[in-house]
Enzyme design. Structure first.
Site, mmCIF file in Angstrom:
data_model
loop_
_atom_site.group_PDB
_atom_site.id
_atom_site.type_symbol
_atom_site.label_atom_id
_atom_site.label_comp_id
_atom_site.label_asym_id
_atom_site.label_seq_id
_atom_site.Cartn_x
_atom_site.Cartn_y
_atom_site.Cartn_z
ATOM 1 N N HIS A 35 0.816 -1.220 0.000
ATOM 2 C CA HIS A 35 0.000 0.000 0.000
ATOM 3 C C HIS A 35 0.852 1.274 0.000
ATOM 4 O O HIS A 35 0.421 2.299 0.514
ATOM 5 C CB HIS A 35 -0.963 0.029 1.197
ATOM 6 C CG HIS A 35 -2.198 -0.800 0.967
ATOM 7 N ND1 HIS A 35 -3.256 -0.367 0.199
ATOM 8 C CD2 HIS A 35 -2.527 -2.040 1.389
ATOM 9 C CE1 HIS A 35 -4.191 -1.302 0.173
ATOM 10 N NE2 HIS A 35 -3.778 -2.334 0.878
ATOM 11 N N ASP A 37 2.735 1.858 -3.002
ATOM 12 C CA ASP A 37 3.078 2.162 -4.407
ATOM 13 C C ASP A 37 2.349 3.419 -4.869
ATOM 14 O O ASP A 37 2.860 4.173 -5.687
ATOM 15 C CB ASP A 37 2.807 0.961 -5.334
ATOM 16 C CG ASP A 37 1.373 0.477 -5.361
ATOM 17 O OD1 ASP A 37 0.585 0.799 -4.439
ATOM 18 O OD2 ASP A 37 1.012 -0.248 -6.316
ATOM 19 N N GLY A 122 -5.106 -11.932 -4.046
ATOM 20 C CA GLY A 122 -4.057 -10.949 -3.759
ATOM 21 C C GLY A 122 -2.788 -11.203 -4.552
ATOM 22 O O GLY A 122 -1.737 -10.652 -4.238
ATOM 23 N N SER A 125 -4.466 -11.366 -10.275
ATOM 24 C CA SER A 125 -4.974 -11.938 -11.516
ATOM 25 C C SER A 125 -5.433 -10.809 -12.442
ATOM 26 O O SER A 125 -5.353 -10.930 -13.666
ATOM 27 C CB SER A 125 -6.132 -12.893 -11.221
ATOM 28 O OG SER A 125 -7.144 -12.223 -10.500
ATOM 29 N N SER A 126 -5.870 -9.695 -11.877
ATOM 30 C CA SER A 126 -6.354 -8.601 -12.742
ATOM 31 C C SER A 126 -5.218 -8.004 -13.558
ATOM 32 O O SER A 126 -5.354 -7.815 -14.769
ATOM 33 C CB SER A 126 -7.077 -7.537 -11.926
ATOM 34 O OG SER A 126 -6.312 -7.165 -10.810
ATOM 35 N N GLU A 158 -7.243 -0.204 -15.384
ATOM 36 C CA GLU A 158 -7.804 -0.606 -14.085
ATOM 37 C C GLU A 158 -8.544 0.571 -13.423
ATOM 38 O O GLU A 158 -9.616 0.411 -12.850
ATOM 39 C CB GLU A 158 -6.652 -1.092 -13.187
ATOM 40 C CG GLU A 158 -7.047 -1.454 -11.779
ATOM 41 C CD GLU A 158 -7.374 -2.925 -11.574
ATOM 42 O OE1 GLU A 158 -6.849 -3.775 -12.310
ATOM 43 O OE2 GLU A 158 -8.162 -3.213 -10.662
ATOM 44 N N ASP A 170 1.465 -3.782 -9.515
ATOM 45 C CA ASP A 170 1.078 -5.064 -10.107
ATOM 46 C C ASP A 170 1.370 -5.110 -11.602
ATOM 47 O O ASP A 170 1.931 -6.079 -12.117
ATOM 48 C CB ASP A 170 -0.425 -5.333 -9.875
ATOM 49 C CG ASP A 170 -0.780 -5.330 -8.403
ATOM 50 O OD1 ASP A 170 0.142 -5.253 -7.570
ATOM 51 O OD2 ASP A 170 -1.984 -5.383 -8.083
HETATM 52 C C1 GLA Z 1 -3.262 -3.944 -4.999
HETATM 53 C C2 GLA Z 1 -2.962 -2.798 -5.954
HETATM 54 C C3 GLA Z 1 -1.485 -2.392 -5.906
HETATM 55 C C4 GLA Z 1 -1.019 -2.168 -4.475
HETATM 56 C C5 GLA Z 1 -1.458 -3.315 -3.566
HETATM 57 C C6 GLA Z 1 -1.167 -3.043 -2.129
HETATM 58 O O1 GLA Z 1 -2.600 -5.106 -5.413
HETATM 59 O O2 GLA Z 1 -3.285 -3.152 -7.281
HETATM 60 O O3 GLA Z 1 -1.274 -1.248 -6.701
HETATM 61 O O4 GLA Z 1 -1.461 -0.945 -3.988
HETATM 62 O O5 GLA Z 1 -2.841 -3.601 -3.690
HETATM 63 O O6 GLA Z 1 0.197 -2.918 -1.921
#
Ligand code: GLA
Length: 384
Positions: A35, A37, A122, A125-126, A158, A170
């Site tokens: 959390h 990024d 977590g 996959s998206s 996204e 991600d």
């Molecule tokens: C999701 C978001 C990322 C990041 C994480 C938490 O995966 O897509 O950008 O913020 O949560 O670190």
């Protein structure tokens, strides 16, 4: 992975004509830096051996045909009719939409895709779907976007279609993964360097709680807004432009009253996690996996108590792990509210521990957790 590829190529042959191009697009792990990024922090992700495979070919028409293997659903749509939809459709259409916004002329194609990656776990996959789609289009239509541009395009997709205001981690990890390495990604400059990740006496294990609490995406966007609010208050001090400029959590104190308790706690977590991730990178460079693991536990505490993105199931797994000396480090991974914990576990005694924790979890929640032994692999690429 091979099995998934063969199955999807076969399905393509049954449904469409032509010779498809094959693209493999992975999910990701993140060792530490959660959390942050979207708060100018550093994160430490890597691409994994779970992901999504796309078989795709131009069809010479003005239509796009999709078949989602995982959802067993078709979608046929005229290129000029693309609009926001629902579920899996938003991840592929969102990407097409972003190419069109760049003025790129999309040609009709047929596409079958699916994978071996759990949704809502977590492990992103998206981003795997977005990355596979953007890479495929870029290859088929020779748009020549580089990997960073594709990652940023996936992030915009996204934001605009599924509507999660995610950071860049991600999509970036999906594009830039390198076998047996994690990357230290600087989310302010959006640049990275690789750190070798070869555990000697321990293994990286994900434990999937198999729960995914609803409202996760609205809570995610809310966290982001709270951080923006806190930062704005701190920017009244002209020396502070970003969370990066706060070298000591004490620097937050003068703003505490104006922020209010909740926003203050979110900001405190962010500042601590940025400092922690920098420290963790040094430990990893020095092969000090024990100290690294301690920081993972601290991250979990911060995510649980200050950032409030954990849940009972995740806390159970991390608490259980923290009491066992086989476990070097454990924490929730990704956005939170369910999904996986990431664990570094000593090889000696690992199997017993995993059996024990799975049984304890099952006895408490009546859910059988899934356990993944992950390998760190290359980012999105073409399969010949
Ligand atoms: C999701 C978001 C990322 C990041 C994480 C938490 O995966 O897509 O950008 O913020 O949560 O670190």
């Amino acid at each position: 992975m091979e099995e998934t590829i063969l199955r999807i190529n076969q399905l393509f042959k049954e449904k469409f004509e032509g010779d498809p191009v094959g693209i493999w697009s992975p999910g990701r792990i993140n060792l530490i830096g959660e959390h942050i990024d979207y708060n100018d922090g550093f994160v430490m992700p890597g691409a994994i051996d779970k992901g999504v495979y796309f078989a795709i070919a131009l069809n010479g028409t003005d239509h796009l045909n999709f078949y989602s293997v995982d959802f067993e659903e078709n979608l046929r749509i005229k290129i000029t009719d693309i609009k926001k939809s629902e579920g899996w459709k938003n991840y592929v259409l969102g990407v097409v939409n972003e190419f069109r916004k760049l003025g790129k002329e999309i040609q009709g194609f047929d596409c079958v895709f699916g994978g071996n990656i759990a949704n809502g776990a977590g492990i992103s996959s998206s981003a795997a779907v977005e990355g596979g789609m953007s890479f495929s289009i870029n290859e088929l239509m020779n748009f020549n976007l580089n990997r960073k541009e594709l990652a940023l395009l996936g992030q915009r997709a996204e934001h605009h279609y599924p509507g999660v205001m995610c950071g860049i981690m991600d999509q970036y990890a999906n594009m830039h993964g390198q076998k047996d390495h994690v990357m230290l990604l600087d989310c302010q400059s959006i640049t990275h360097h690789y750190l070798p990740f070869n555990l000697v006496d321990s293994t990286l294990i994900l434990i999937n709680t198999k729960v995914h609490h609803t409202l996760a995406s609205s809570a995610y966007n809310e966290r982001r807004q709270q951080c923006e609010k806190g930062l704005k208050i701190m920017q009244e001090n002209k020396e502070i432009h970003s969370f990066r400029d706060i070298s000591d959590p004490k620097m937050l104190l003068p703003f505490k009253e104006e922020m209010g308790e909740i926003v203050y706690q979110r900001c405190l977590y962010v500042v601590e996690e940025i400092l922690r991730t920098k420290k963790a990178a040094t430990f990893l460079e020095n092969n000090d996996i024990n100290q690294f693991g301690k920081l993972m536990f601290q991250t979990h505490e911060g995510l649980r108590n200050l950032y409030n993105v954990s849940c009972r199931e995740l806390d159970f797994l991390v608490d259980y792990a923290s009491k066992n000396e086989m476990v070097i480090g454990a924490r929730l991974m990704g956005g939170g509210f369910g999904g996986c914990t990431i664990n570094i576990i000593k090889n000696n005694g690992k199997e017993e521990f995993l059996k024990e924790i799975a049984t304890a979890y099952e006895n408490t929640f009546h859910i059988t957790p899934e356990i993944y032994n992950v390998k760190i692999m290359d980012g999105t690429h073409r399969i010949s």
